[in-house]
Design a protein around this motif. Structure first.
Motif, short mmCIF file in Angstrom:
data_model
loop_
_atom_site.label_atom_id
_atom_site.label_comp_id
_atom_site.label_asym_id
_atom_site.label_seq_id
_atom_site.Cartn_x
_atom_site.Cartn_y
_atom_site.Cartn_z
N VAL A 47 -69.89 35.50 37.79
CA VAL A 47 -71.28 35.35 37.46
C VAL A 47 -71.28 35.43 35.80
O VAL A 47 -72.00 34.61 35.33
CB VAL A 47 -72.19 36.49 38.13
N ASP A 48 -70.63 36.61 35.45
CA ASP A 48 -70.60 36.41 33.79
C ASP A 48 -70.04 35.46 33.15
O ASP A 48 -70.63 34.57 32.34
CB ASP A 48 -69.90 37.64 33.58
N HIS A 50 -69.75 32.09 34.36
CA HIS A 50 -70.71 30.91 34.47
C HIS A 50 -72.02 31.00 34.02
O HIS A 50 -72.65 30.09 33.39
CB HIS A 50 -70.61 30.64 36.16
N LEU A 51 -72.66 32.27 33.68
CA LEU A 51 -73.62 32.52 32.76
C LEU A 51 -73.33 31.68 31.25
O LEU A 51 -74.20 31.15 30.82
CB LEU A 51 -74.10 33.75 32.71
N ASN A 52 -72.11 32.12 30.86
CA ASN A 52 -71.55 31.85 29.76
C ASN A 52 -71.60 30.27 29.55
O ASN A 52 -71.90 29.59 28.58
CB ASN A 52 -70.48 32.68 29.22
N GLY A 53 -70.74 29.93 30.66
CA GLY A 53 -70.60 28.30 30.73
C GLY A 53 -71.86 27.62 30.54
O GLY A 53 -72.09 26.58 30.10
N TYR A 54 -72.75 28.16 31.71
CA TYR A 54 -74.14 27.42 31.68
C TYR A 54 -74.88 27.41 30.23
O TYR A 54 -75.44 26.24 29.73
CB TYR A 54 -74.88 27.84 32.41
N MET A 55 -74.83 28.38 29.53
CA MET A 55 -75.48 28.65 28.01
C MET A 55 -74.59 27.81 27.18
O MET A 55 -75.30 26.83 26.26
CB MET A 55 -75.59 30.02 27.69
N ARG A 56 -73.49 27.71 27.17
CA ARG A 56 -72.64 26.93 26.39
C ARG A 56 -72.92 25.40 26.52
O ARG A 56 -73.21 24.55 25.48
CB ARG A 56 -71.12 26.87 26.74
N MET A 57 -73.01 24.70 27.86
CA MET A 57 -73.59 23.50 28.01
C MET A 57 -74.95 23.31 27.55
O MET A 57 -74.99 22.20 27.01
CB MET A 57 -73.21 23.18 29.65
N LYS A 58 -75.63 24.02 27.72
CA LYS A 58 -77.07 23.90 27.32
C LYS A 58 -77.08 23.88 25.61
O LYS A 58 -77.70 23.01 25.06
CB LYS A 58 -77.98 24.92 27.47
N LEU A 59 -76.52 24.63 25.22
CA LEU A 59 -76.19 24.61 23.62
C LEU A 59 -75.78 23.14 23.06
O LEU A 59 -76.15 22.34 22.27
CB LEU A 59 -75.36 25.88 23.03
N ALA A 60 -74.66 22.78 23.69
CA ALA A 60 -74.11 21.40 23.53
C ALA A 60 -75.01 20.33 23.60
O ALA A 60 -74.77 19.15 23.09
CB ALA A 60 -72.63 21.02 24.45
N LEU A 61 -75.89 20.27 24.67
CA LEU A 61 -77.01 19.49 25.09
C LEU A 61 -78.17 19.42 23.93
O LEU A 61 -78.86 18.39 23.85
CB LEU A 61 -77.44 19.67 26.15
N VAL A 86 -72.56 43.66 45.44
CA VAL A 86 -72.15 42.43 45.05
C VAL A 86 -73.34 41.37 45.34
O VAL A 86 -73.36 40.39 44.77
CB VAL A 86 -70.78 41.93 45.74
N LYS A 87 -74.13 41.88 46.23
CA LYS A 87 -75.07 41.01 46.51
C LYS A 87 -76.20 40.71 45.48
O LYS A 87 -76.72 39.48 45.20
CB LYS A 87 -76.18 41.83 47.37
N VAL A 88 -76.38 41.55 44.23
CA VAL A 88 -77.02 41.23 43.21
C VAL A 88 -76.47 40.33 42.45
O VAL A 88 -77.04 39.20 42.14
CB VAL A 88 -77.08 42.59 42.39
N SER A 89 -75.21 40.23 42.33
CA SER A 89 -74.45 39.17 41.45
C SER A 89 -74.64 37.76 42.44
O SER A 89 -74.50 36.86 41.77
CB SER A 89 -73.02 39.51 41.14
N LEU A 90 -74.35 37.61 43.69
CA LEU A 90 -74.44 36.61 44.52
C LEU A 90 -75.96 35.97 44.42
O LEU A 90 -75.96 34.59 44.57
CB LEU A 90 -74.13 37.10 46.00
N GLN A 91 -76.77 36.80 44.48
CA GLN A 91 -78.20 36.33 44.26
C GLN A 91 -78.41 35.50 42.75
O GLN A 91 -78.70 34.45 42.91
CB GLN A 91 -79.24 37.37 44.34
N LEU A 92 -77.70 36.06 42.06
CA LEU A 92 -77.90 35.60 40.44
C LEU A 92 -77.26 34.20 40.43
O LEU A 92 -77.45 33.41 40.01
CB LEU A 92 -77.32 36.37 39.40
N LEU A 93 -75.94 34.24 41.14
CA LEU A 93 -75.12 33.14 41.16
C LEU A 93 -75.58 31.90 41.71
O LEU A 93 -75.68 30.84 41.54
CB LEU A 93 -73.49 33.34 41.51
N GLU A 94 -76.29 32.16 43.00
CA GLU A 94 -77.02 31.34 43.74
C GLU A 94 -78.17 30.58 42.79
O GLU A 94 -78.31 29.27 42.91
CB GLU A 94 -77.67 31.88 45.03
N TRP A 135 -63.01 24.64 38.58
CA TRP A 135 -61.75 25.15 38.71
C TRP A 135 -61.70 26.73 38.77
O TRP A 135 -61.06 27.27 39.67
CB TRP A 135 -60.97 24.68 37.62
N HIS A 136 -62.42 27.40 37.87
CA HIS A 136 -62.54 28.85 37.61
C HIS A 136 -63.18 29.38 39.00
O HIS A 136 -62.72 30.29 39.35
CB HIS A 136 -63.40 29.23 36.50
#
Length: 150
Positions: A47-48, A50-61, A86-94, A135-136
């Motif tokens: 989750v940590d 993929h949150l970073n990845g999402y923000m990086r892609m949005k910044l690039a856009l 883990v339920k907390v992170s699984l909900q966030l990831l979803e 991949w990650h």
């Protein structure tokens, strides 16, 4: 356009939920090798990351070749939020992957070529970033399978 990596990213939350839904504390504490992260830490880490990845892609856009922040994964894994169920992170990831998948499925070919830059000067195209996060997720999913089969 639905790409293979988009499908991998979109299905990760449900695959992780299925894998971990019935795990007790003992199983969540299992590792795939000596001195590795346990199943709980791996879920929180995904989750940590993929949150970073999402923000990086949005910044690039939205900015031309932005310089993105890095983070110390091993230090983040020591923070108290890694003790949460883990339920907390699984909900966030979803939720995160629902937004991420929608964004990825609607990118244009030129947008896939946009880049962000790490502090060391290396660049990452959005299309590379998508492949990296697909991949990650699979990489750490396999780690959890190994841990649970030990």
């Amino acid at each position: 356009m639905k790409l293979t990596n988009d499908i991998i990213i979109s299905t990760l939350p449900s695959r992780l939920s299925t894998l971990t839904v019935s795990l007790d504390e003992l199983k969540l504490s299992k590792t795939y090798r000596e001195n590795s992260w346990n199943v709980r830490q791996l879920i929180h880490h995904i989750v940590d990351s993929h949150l970073n990845g999402y923000m990086r892609m949005k910044l690039a856009l939205t900015k031309e070749n932005p310089v993105v922040k890095t983070y110390e994964e091993s230090e983040w894994a020591k923070l108290t939020d890694y003790d949460l169920p883990v339920k907390v992170s699984l909900q966030l990831l979803e939720s995160l992957h629902e937004r991420l998948t929608y964004l990825l499925e609607n990118l244009t070919a030129p947008q896939l070529q946009l880049t962000y830059q790490y502090p060391d000067g290396s660049k990452m195209r959005i299309e590379q970033s998508i492949a990296l996060y697909a991949w990650h997720g699979n990489h750490h999913f396999a780690h959890m399978q190994l841990a649970l089969n030990n």
